[in-house]
Structure formats: structure tokens, C-alpha cells
Design an enzyme around this catalytic site. Structure first.
Site, PDB file in Angstrom:
ATOM      1  N   ASP A 137      -8.310  -9.236   4.226  1.00  0.00           N
ATOM      2  CA  ASP A 137      -8.082  -7.982   5.167  1.00  0.00           C
ATOM      3  C   ASP A 137      -9.062  -7.695   6.173  1.00  0.00           C
ATOM      4  O   ASP A 137     -10.075  -6.856   6.128  1.00  0.00           O
ATOM      5  CB  ASP A 137      -8.194  -6.769   4.366  1.00  0.00           C
TER       6      ASP A 137
ATOM      7  N   GLU B 102       0.910  -1.297   0.013  1.00  0.00           N
ATOM      8  CA  GLU B 102      -0.113   0.072   0.071  1.00  0.00           C
ATOM      9  C   GLU B 102       0.889   1.260   0.242  1.00  0.00           C
ATOM     10  O   GLU B 102       0.546   2.151   0.886  1.00  0.00           O
ATOM     11  CB  GLU B 102      -0.895   0.009   1.177  1.00  0.00           C
TER      12      GLU B 102
ATOM     13  N   GLU C 199     -12.644  -2.127  12.016  1.00  0.00           N
ATOM     14  CA  GLU C 199     -12.557  -1.584  10.847  1.00  0.00           C
ATOM     15  C   GLU C 199     -13.772  -1.898   9.942  1.00  0.00           C
ATOM     16  O   GLU C 199     -14.303  -1.070   9.441  1.00  0.00           O
ATOM     17  CB  GLU C 199     -11.241  -1.594  10.114  1.00  0.00           C
TER      18      GLU C 199
HETATM   19  O1  GCW Z   1      -7.053  -3.177   6.524  1.00  0.00           O
HETATM   20  C1  GCW Z   1      -6.320  -2.348   5.834  1.00  0.00           C
HETATM   21  C2  GCW Z   1      -6.371  -0.888   6.558  1.00  0.00           C
HETATM   22  C3  GCW Z   1      -5.144   0.233   6.332  1.00  0.00           C
HETATM   23  C4  GCW Z   1      -4.095  -0.523   7.064  1.00  0.00           C
HETATM   24  C5  GCW Z   1      -3.887  -1.639   6.084  1.00  0.00           C
HETATM   25  C6  GCW Z   1      -2.567  -2.523   6.856  1.00  0.00           C
HETATM   26  C7  GCW Z   1      -2.315   0.652   8.401  1.00  0.00           C
HETATM   27  O2  GCW Z   1      -7.578  -0.296   5.667  1.00  0.00           O
HETATM   28  O3  GCW Z   1      -5.511   1.260   6.921  1.00  0.00           O
HETATM   29  O4  GCW Z   1      -2.899   0.306   7.128  1.00  0.00           O
HETATM   30  O5  GCW Z   1      -4.943  -2.454   6.328  1.00  0.00           O
HETATM   31  O6  GCW Z   1      -2.808  -3.700   7.668  1.00  0.00           O
HETATM   32  O7  GCW Z   1      -1.631  -2.182   6.557  1.00  0.00           O
END
Ligand code: GCW
Length: 745
Positions: free
Chosen positions: A408, A334, A436
Site C-alpha cells: 500500500d 476495505e 500518505e
Molecule cells: O492507502 C489506503 C488508504 C485508504 C485508501 C485505500 C485505497 C481510498 O489508507 O484511505 O482508500 O488505500 O487505496 O483504496
């Protein structure tokens, strides 16, 4: 009126009912009167007391109805000079027994009957060392609790090899007492099954918490190191009470500034507070820090100057924090920098940092959460593809940190296929405590059941019965290092986690990290008894609510193996229609691929083949439509809308049913909670009621928006008896939430 404080940070109303042996209804009436009195007093500026507000977490130590038979009367440490850790244990005993029993234990320096004795290998002058549990039995951090006789005196012994073990034993003992357990025949041995039990804070230095729903970061960097908020001590107590022994302070989307000298002073101040509680500090290391802080023109892990920069930086950190734990790293994920920027592997990147840390016995936790927008491969396959070939290449002080599932932190995912697939590399599990993808802090979703589902799953990696837990705890594949990490849900909110029930997720994380085989139901029950009520029928009701809560969320958000259908960016609410983002793998459409005829992601050999990343028997079960559980159906398969499930329903009928089931389950939780009005203090009762109201509205929103969208694609009428969505699809599509938490992250 008596007030009881929890550390330095505030207190709770002394419940007048302490001194009344009436029914709970009477007691609660009194609580209400007490809190009314307090609000009036505050109005007149008389009393600074605060109503019960959740600050005390599961360490409320509410007074017992009756003093237990054989409750100790005295307390002693079995040595003349108790360490800071033992002093913390003694302080906790004083605080807890005063509250639970009405008066604290008297300290004594000789063995007397009815003494609570604390002893470790370093603190055993007053007792025979043979009375200590052996290292084989309790390891470095475990403990024994025993009702026994020493020198002919009846005592309760909290004994361990280390002082930290005694502290853990003390918390365990006090929590048992707080639940009203019989302690007369106490005979308990407990030791953690994992070595590293860490919270990962995703906290930025400006106090914004990424995916945080409980206010700002509790780390007040601006005022550190000179102002030490008493909350830090209570934070350490709470963590130690559930066996957490490490904290990574900063966001994995890292800012190199935390590695500069002024910040290291702040970090050192926190480390000093945490040390007596056995908590080590870890930091997130931004891979490009040698360029940003050191002025180098590369961060290539093979570059000698880069290596020297990290070595000097690590030495500097240890000069500030001698027991610094090590680094947590998100690299080439990311948009974060990493070794692949220089065509080096994840192993090379991790090992370079590990080399710098090794002389100090520090470790690296290198995250496996990697996937790339340019990569055409199914996103859930990419981490496995990337990491399995690196098995055996990581240095001894590196763990690879793997999320529970391959996507995720969704409401339901199969376990990550890396578990069991890297026998030469210790894998640490990463869970997300902050919710989240499960409704932030307003939805009641107890995650213990989610985590237990993953931990108990059979990877078949070393034959049948190789649970994910047995991989994590090092038994199955003989890992030297073992651990679990939880993305913290803690913030500056008075109740720490944003909601009362989210405290249970913090608690459950600690308990499962200590024992990944523990029962989520037993953990929920313990939490309820310590936090909300010991009354058996009340505790049953609330535990029941918690146990069904996560499945309710799965049903109203992503039933039958659907996934990743949330709103873009902030992840608030449903948006299954989104199909036009810059990155396909961030769009909900990528995950469901719904057309007029069919829905679901084919991950069998006719599709992405992701199912083959699992060991044979697992792959076979999930690849076949005959054996895949309904819960994972659309995760692994693409099927027509009229596909018949084993219960005789078509996929479409069952989907609509499940949405309804999710919404109704929240309605049932509302009714259950409403029935407890006289059992719970005013403030926490009201907050939970309001949040359940929000959850109910949002569950309806998820159901209706999803159904409206699916109907727009499949053109099917609603199954008989199903309620039509409250609005048309355009309405749901038109909603926007520019200020929802998470926007812009
Ligand atoms: O779930 C996603 C989140 C990001 C997060 C990423 C990760 C810290 O939306 O905000 O970044 O995972 O785990 O690196």
C-alpha cells in the site's frame, strides 16, 4: 510595478529585477524589497498584489536573462479558424512569451520569418501537409517541434496530427524556453507511451479529501455549476502541460450521489472547462448505486434490472458529458460493496459496467487493491491470488488498476507481482502522489526516484528485460489499452499541493505517465529550472536534494525492508509497537513480527511463499539471503538481530546506522536549502525552511521511537557511538494525535 497573473486566479509579484541585469544576489535583494513594498502597500490597502506563492507551479515563465537568438517574433495558427484547443495553445504562448521575453509574440496570418507556426491535420491551410509529422511518428497525441524553413522563411513549427498534440507541443516548447534551452536547432519528436494518463482525486462531495494534505477539495460542488472557479482552468492548463488527459473527480470510497442528475450537471460544467485541454472526466462508481439510487433490492451484476439500471445511468451520463471517460471502481475492498457480495467475480462486476459503457466507448478501471481481514493468507499475496485466475475474462474496455507495490504505497516496496502476470488483461499502474506514508506534505520526498525504481524493475515475465514500464506501456504483452493513474495531491491550498516540493511529484507523475522510461533525475532538473531557479549551480543543488530525499525517508521510517510501521488510522508518525487492532493486517506487528531473537516477515517457502508470485529469476534472487538486496531484506526474510550483512555489520548495527543516516540526510537538506536563501523568493524559501525543520524533528521522532521499541524487544545495547533515543518508549507510546489529517478515514 507589473503583475503577472496565472489564469484568473491571482498572480505573483512582478519581480522588479526583470529589468536589471545584475547578479542574482542583487535581483533577489530587489525581490525582497518588492515584497516588502507589497506587504506595506497591502497594509495601506493600496495594492492587491500577492507575493510569489507557488500558485503558478512549473509554469512561472520567469523572464529570461537575455532574449534567445532566433526567438520567434510572430505566431500563427496555420488555419483560419483555430479550435478551442488551438486557442488555448495561442493563449499560453501569449502569456508565456510576454513573461519570458518581456513582450508577447505578434500574431500573424501569413508565413514570415521568425514565426512560431502551429499546425495539425485539421489546421494546415497555410502549410503543406507534408510538413506535418505522420501518424506513425507521433500517434494521435504526440508532436514534432522543428526549427525549419517553410516557403523559404525560417520558422519554428509545432506540428501534430491532432490539435491536442499541438497543445502538448506548445507546452513542451514553452517549458524548454523557460528552462533557457537553445532552440535554434530544435528537432524533437515526442509521443506518449501510454493512452490513459489520469489523476485520481480521492475527493468527497463534502470537500474532504481522503489522505489529502493540501486543504479541501478543489471541486466546489456546492457552487457548481453556476460558479466556475478560474482555478479549474489553471488546473487544466497545468495538467495539459505534462500530458495528463483524464481526471477521476471523486473518491474511490465512492458516494453514489455523484451519479444523480444535479451532480451530473456540475460534472458537465467541469468537463466543458477541461475539454479544450484534452482532459476527460471519469467518475467513481459505487457498486451498490442501483440500490441506493435506483431502489432495487440487489446490485447483483447478473440481475437484468441491475444491468438495465446501469445502462440507463450510463446513457444519462453521456447525455450530460458526451466525452465521458468511464468508471473507476474500488469493489470488495476495505468495506466497499462489490460483486463478491453476490458471489460473482471481479471480472463479472467489471464487465457488467463495461457493457453499459462500451456503446459510448467508455472504459472501466477496476482496482486490484483487494485484501480481506478474514483471509489468513499473507496480505501482500491476496490481489495476485484473486486476479491471476481471472486473466482473459475481462471485457476489452476494462483495465485492472494495480498499485505499484503489493502492500500500500509504502516508502519502499518491491514491484507488484501482478505486473507481467496477466498477459491477457491490460494492467494500469496506480501511484500515490499524495504522500500518505511518506510524511504528508511537510516532508520533502521526491517520488520520481520511487516510481523510476518500480518502472525500471525487471519482471522477467517475457524473459530478461521485461521491465514493469514495458508491461504498463503495452509493449511486452501487447495491451491495447494502457495507462497510469496518480492519486492526486491537489487541494484548495494556494500552492495546490500543500508544499512547493510536492508540486514536483504532480509534475513527475505526468512526465512518467507520458514516458515511463524517463529519467527521474532529468525530470527533477526540469521541474527545478522551471519552478525555482535556472541558475545551474542552484538547480544542481536542489536537484541533488530531491534525488536523495526519498531514500532519506525510507531510512528514518522503514529501513532494510521494514514496512507499515505508522500510527493507526491517521498514519502519522511511528507506532511499530501496535499489535492489538481488530484486524491483524492493519497492525505494524503483522509486518515485522519482531521477537527477542529475530525480525522480519518470512515470505520464502518456509514462510508465506509470497516471493514465488514473481517470475523465476526474480523469485530466486529475492528468496535467497545471498542475493536479496539489503533494501528488501526484512520484506522477504526473517533474520536474527545479529545476522551479518555483506558490509560486515550486524542487522541491528545496520538498522541503527540507517535510521541515523536518514536523520542526517534531512540535516544536510536543511543546510543545502539554507545556503540558497538569496536565490529563492521569500515566501517559498520560508515555507520550505519551516517544513524541513518539521521533517527533521519528525525524522528524529521516527528514529528514536523505533529504536526504543526495537530495544524493548531485543534487549540489545545501542551500537557504539549511536545516540540514545531522546525519550523512553512509554513516552512515544503515549503520544496521540486525534486531529491529525486522516484520522477516522
Ligand atoms: O492507502 C489506503 C488508504 C485508504 C485508501 C485505500 C485505497 C481510498 O489508507 O484511505 O482508500 O488505500 O487505496 O483504496
Amino acid at each position: 510595478m507589473i503583475t503577472q497573473t496565472f489564469g484568473g486566479g491571482g498572480g505573483r509579484t512582478a519581480v522588479a529585477s526583470r529589468y536589471i541585469n545584475g547578479s542574482r544576489v542583487v535581483k533577489n535583494l530587489l525581490k525582497r524589497v518588492a515584497s516588502l513594498f507589497i506587504s506595506i502597500s497591502i497594509g495601506f490597502g493600496v495594492l492587491p498584489a500577492v507575493a510569489e506563492d507557488g500558485y503558478e507551479l512549473w509554469l512561472r515563465y520567469e523572464q529570461l536573462e537575455a532574449r534567445p537568438a532566433d526567438a520567434p517574433r510572430h505566431v500563427m495558427a496555420a488555419c483560419a479558424e483555430p479550435s478551442e484547443t488551438l486557442q488555448a495553445a495561442l493563449a499560453e504562448i501569449e502569456r508565456a512569451t510576454e513573461s519570458l521575453l518581456g513582450n508577447s509574440l505578434q500574431s500573424t496570418d501569413r508565413l514570415r520569418s521568425r514565426t512560431l507556426v502551429l499546425a495539425s491535420a485539421d489546421c494546415a491551410d497555410a502549410i503543406d501537409e507534408a510538413d506535418l509529422p505522420t501518424t506513425e511518428a507521433v500517434g494521435a497525441e504526440g508532436f514534432a517541434l522543428r526549427a525549419t524553413k517553410l516557403n523559404g522563411k525560417r520558422v519554428t513549427l509545432i506540428a501534430a496530427q491532432s490539435d491536442l498534440g499541438v497543445l502538448y507541443g506548445t507546452f513542451d516548447y514553452l517549458q524548454r524556453m523557460s528552462r533557457g534551452e537553445a532552440l535554434t536547432d530544435l528537432d524533437v519528436i515526442s509521443r506518449p507511451k501510454t493512452k490513459l494518463r489520469l489523476l485520481n482525486h480521492w475527493d468527497n462531495l463534502d470537500r474532504h479529501v481522503e489522505r489529502g494534505y493540501a486543504g479541501q477539495s478543489i471541486w466546489d460542488w456546492h457552487r457548481l455549476p453556476d460558479y466556475l472557479d478560474p482555478k479549474y482552468t489553471d488546473y487544466a492548463r497545468a495538467n495539459a502541460s505534462i500530458g495528463i488527459n483524464g481526471v477521476s473527480l471523486t473518491n474511490v470510497n465512492a458516494d453514489a450521489t455523484v451519479l444523480t442528475a444535479p451532480y451530473l450537471e456540475k460534472v458537465a460544467a467541469l468537463a466543458d472547462i477541461f475539454r479544450p485541454y484534452g482532459i476527460r472526466i471519469y467518475l467513481t462508481a459505487r457498486f451498490s448505486a442501483p440500490m441506493e439510487l435506483g431502489g432495487l433490492d440487489t446490485a447483483d451484476p447478473r440481475d437484468a434490472e441491475v444491468q438495465a439500471w446501469w445502462q440507463a445511468k450510463v446513457d444519462e451520463i453521456y447525455a450530460h458529458v458526451p466525452d465521458f471517460g468511464g468508471f473507476l471502481v474500488k469493489a470488495n475492498s476495505e468495506g466497499q460493496p462489490g460483486p463478491q457480495d453476490y458471489e460473482r467475480s471481479h471480472a463479472e462486476g467489471a464487465n457488467m459496467l463495461a457493457t453499459a459503457l462500451a456503446p459510448h466507448e467508455g472504459i472501466v478501471m477496476w482496482r486490484a487493491f483487494v485484501y480481506s481481514a478474514e483471509e489468513p493468507e499473507d496480505r501482500v499475496k491476496q490481489a495476485y491470488t484473486e486476479f491471476v485466475p481471472l486473466d482473459g475474462q475481462f471485457a476489452d474496455n476494462v483495465l485492472v488498476q494495480v498499485k505499484n507495490g503489493p502492500l500500500d504505497f509504502q516508502p519502499r516496496e518491491p514491484f507488484h507481482p501482478l505486473f507481467g502476470a496477466m498477459p491477457e488483461t491490460p494492467l494500469m499502474m496506480e501511484l500515490q502522489i499524495t504522500k500518505e506514508y511518506l510524511g504528508f506534505s511537510t516532508h520533502l520526498a521526491y517520488l520520481g526516484t520511487l516510481w523510476e525504481e518500480v518502472l525500471s524493475a525487471d519482471t522477467h515475465a517475457e524473459g530478461e528485460g521485461t521491465s514493469v514500464a514495458s508491461v504498463i506501456d503495452g509493449v511486452a504483452q501487447e495491451y491495447e489499452l494502457t495507462g497510469m493513474a496518480g492519486v492526486a495531491n491537489i487541494g484548495s491550498d494556494r500552492n495546490w499541493s500543500g508544499s512547493v516540493f510536492d508540486q514536483a511529484n504532480w509534475y513527475a507523475f505526468g512526465r512518467l505517465a507520458w514516458d515511463p522510461d524517463a529519467s527521474s533525475e532529468a525530470i527533477a532538473r526540469d521541474w527545478v529550472e522551471q519552478t525555482l531557479s535556472r541558475a545551474p549551480e542552484v538547480a544542481d543543488e536542489i536537484t541533488g536534494m530531491m534525488m536523495g530525499s526519498r531514500e532519506a525517508v525510507v531510512n528514518y521510517m522503514t529501513p532494510l525492508g521494514l514496512t507499515h510501521l505508522m500510527g493507526t488510522g491517521h498514519h502519522y508518525g511511528p507506532a511499530p509497537w501496535v499489535d492489538d487492532l481488530g484486524r491483524a493486517d492493519w497492525t505494524p506487528y503483522y509486518y515485522h513480527k519482531a521477537t527477542k531473537d529475530a525480525v522480519g516477515f518470512d515470505r520464502t517457502e518456509t514462510g508465506s511463499g509470497a516471493v514465488d508470485q514473481y517470475a523465476g529469476p526474480v523469485a530466486q534472487e529475492w528468496a535467497s539471503l545471498d542475493t536479496v538486496p539489503d533494501e528488501l531484506l526484512l520484506w522477504f526474510h526473517r533474520v536474527p538481530w545479529d545476522y551479518q550483512l555483506s558490509n560486515g555489520q550486524t542487522l541491528w548495527q545496520e538498522l541503527v546506522n540507517r535510521y541515523d543516516r536518514g536523520v542526517s540526510a534531512v540535516g544536510v537538506m536543511q543546510a543545502q536549502w539554507a545556503s540558497l536563501e538569496n536565490e529563492i523568493d521569500v515566501e517559498r524559501f520560508a515555507q520550505v525552511s519551516a517544513f524541513l525543520g518539521i521533517q527533521h524533528q519528525e525524522a528524529i521522532w521516527w528514529r528514536d521511537a523505533s529504536i526504543a521499541y526495537w530495544q524493548s524487544v531485543n534487549g540489545l545495547p545501542l551500537p557504539e557511538g549511536a545516540e540514545p533515543p531522546a525519550h523512553d518508549l512509554d513516552h512515544y507510546k503515549s503520544l496521540s494525535f486525534p486531529n491529525a489529517p486522516g484520522q477516522g478515514e
